[in-house]
Design an enzyme around this catalytic site. Structure first.
Site, PDB file in Angstrom:
ATOM      1  N   HIS A 191       5.823  18.272 -21.607  1.00  0.00           N
ATOM      2  CA  HIS A 191       7.226  17.921 -21.810  1.00  0.00           C
ATOM      3  C   HIS A 191       7.763  16.958 -20.753  1.00  0.00           C
ATOM      4  O   HIS A 191       8.885  16.467 -20.905  1.00  0.00           O
ATOM      5  CB  HIS A 191       8.087  19.183 -21.869  1.00  0.00           C
ATOM      6  CG  HIS A 191       7.879  19.990 -23.108  1.00  0.00           C
ATOM      7  ND1 HIS A 191       8.176  19.503 -24.365  1.00  0.00           N
ATOM      8  CD2 HIS A 191       7.383  21.241 -23.302  1.00  0.00           C
ATOM      9  CE1 HIS A 191       7.875  20.422 -25.274  1.00  0.00           C
ATOM     10  NE2 HIS A 191       7.395  21.485 -24.657  1.00  0.00           N
ATOM     11  N   GLU A 240       2.585  31.272 -26.812  1.00  0.00           N
ATOM     12  CA  GLU A 240       3.969  30.850 -27.062  1.00  0.00           C
ATOM     13  C   GLU A 240       4.319  30.844 -28.548  1.00  0.00           C
ATOM     14  O   GLU A 240       5.319  30.241 -28.953  1.00  0.00           O
ATOM     15  CB  GLU A 240       4.213  29.473 -26.446  1.00  0.00           C
ATOM     16  CG  GLU A 240       3.163  28.431 -26.797  1.00  0.00           C
ATOM     17  CD  GLU A 240       3.342  27.130 -26.035  1.00  0.00           C
ATOM     18  OE1 GLU A 240       4.467  26.846 -25.580  1.00  0.00           O
ATOM     19  OE2 GLU A 240       2.355  26.383 -25.910  1.00  0.00           O
TER      20      GLU A 240
END
Length: 251
Positions: free
Chosen positions: A46, A147
């Site tokens: 990210h 996740e």
């Protein structure tokens, strides 16, 4: 080979604190690493930068005692090899949803016969030492990100993979996949899932790291017994402290 402090802390059952570098800048990485963290993770998933920008960040972290970690952008042997060759001492791999995903990740991080990592450590030798090749397989930390609900359901099989050191829980994406808000760290459904993952990992003697977007969550995860926690990204902490100072002066 240079000691991997995270392994030592794990053996001592001591919590490790991990900084998070999402700004692609060597000076910022250096500032984070000098702040007292046990490790600093360079975020290529990210963070808005590429592998090329990760090299000076790894060099900057190496001016401190913090262990340089990376979160790769994907489960790719090519990218993982480059990051390890650049001197990363551990890899957090996103979106590990199955035992096959975990095997692919572990193979990318290890030299044969365990894995398929190609030899060309470049800066890895400079940071790790002349005996890097002989000891890298036992020193590099491999953490698979859990996740998603799929990863949660397959967690025990994922943790059964030989030479996978442990897991790193991504609570925001896990919450989203459960139909919750990304900051629903207080929700029982998410907390039960996290506690389940910690129990599974520790039953196998494996490592558990987690990202915490709020200090209240970090304190809760510390009490739960995780091995490494990240108390926010560089951008989050910078924004929060800036807002606090401005608010205090405008009051």
């Amino acid at each position: 080979m240079r000691e991997n402090k995270l392994r030592t802390l794990f053996a001592q059952k001591t919590l490790a604190l991990n900084g998070w570098a999402s700004i692609g800048n060597g000076l910022m990485a250096e500032l984070i690493a000098h702040s007292g963290y046990d490790a600093v993770t360079i975020d290529l998933q990210h963070g808005l930068f590429s592998v090329d920008a990760a090299l000076p960040m790894l060099q900057a972290i190496s001016t401190t005692n913090a262990i340089p970690l990376v979160r790769c952008s994907e489960n790719s042997l090519g990218e993982i090899n480059k990051l390890l060759d650049a001197g990363a001492y551990g890899v957090i791999c996103p979106l590990i949803n199955s035992k096959a995903d975990a095997e692919q990740f572990v193979r990318a991080c290890h030299y044969p016969p365990r894995g398929g990592r190609s030899f060309g450590p470049a800066r890895g030798v400079l940071y790790g030492g002349a005996d890097y090749f002989a000891n890298a397989n036992h020193s590099i930390l491999t953490l698979a990100m859990i996740e998603t609900r799929q990863g949660l359901q397959a967690a025990d099989e994922i943790l059964s993979v030989d030479d996978l050191d442990g897991i790193f829980i991504g609570p925001s994406d896990l919450a989203i996949d459960m139909g919750l808000a990304p900051d629903a760290w207080h929700h029982d459904q998410l907390n039960d899932a996290i506690a389940h993952l910690v129990t599974l990992a520790h039953a196998r003697g494996k490592y558990v790291g987690i990202f915490c977007g709020a200090m209240e969550m970090a304190q809760r995860m510390k009490a739960l017994g995780v091995d490494m926690l990240t108390p926010g990204t560089d951008t989050q902490i910078l924004a929060a402290e800036t807002a606090r100072r401005i608010g205090a002066l405008r009051a």
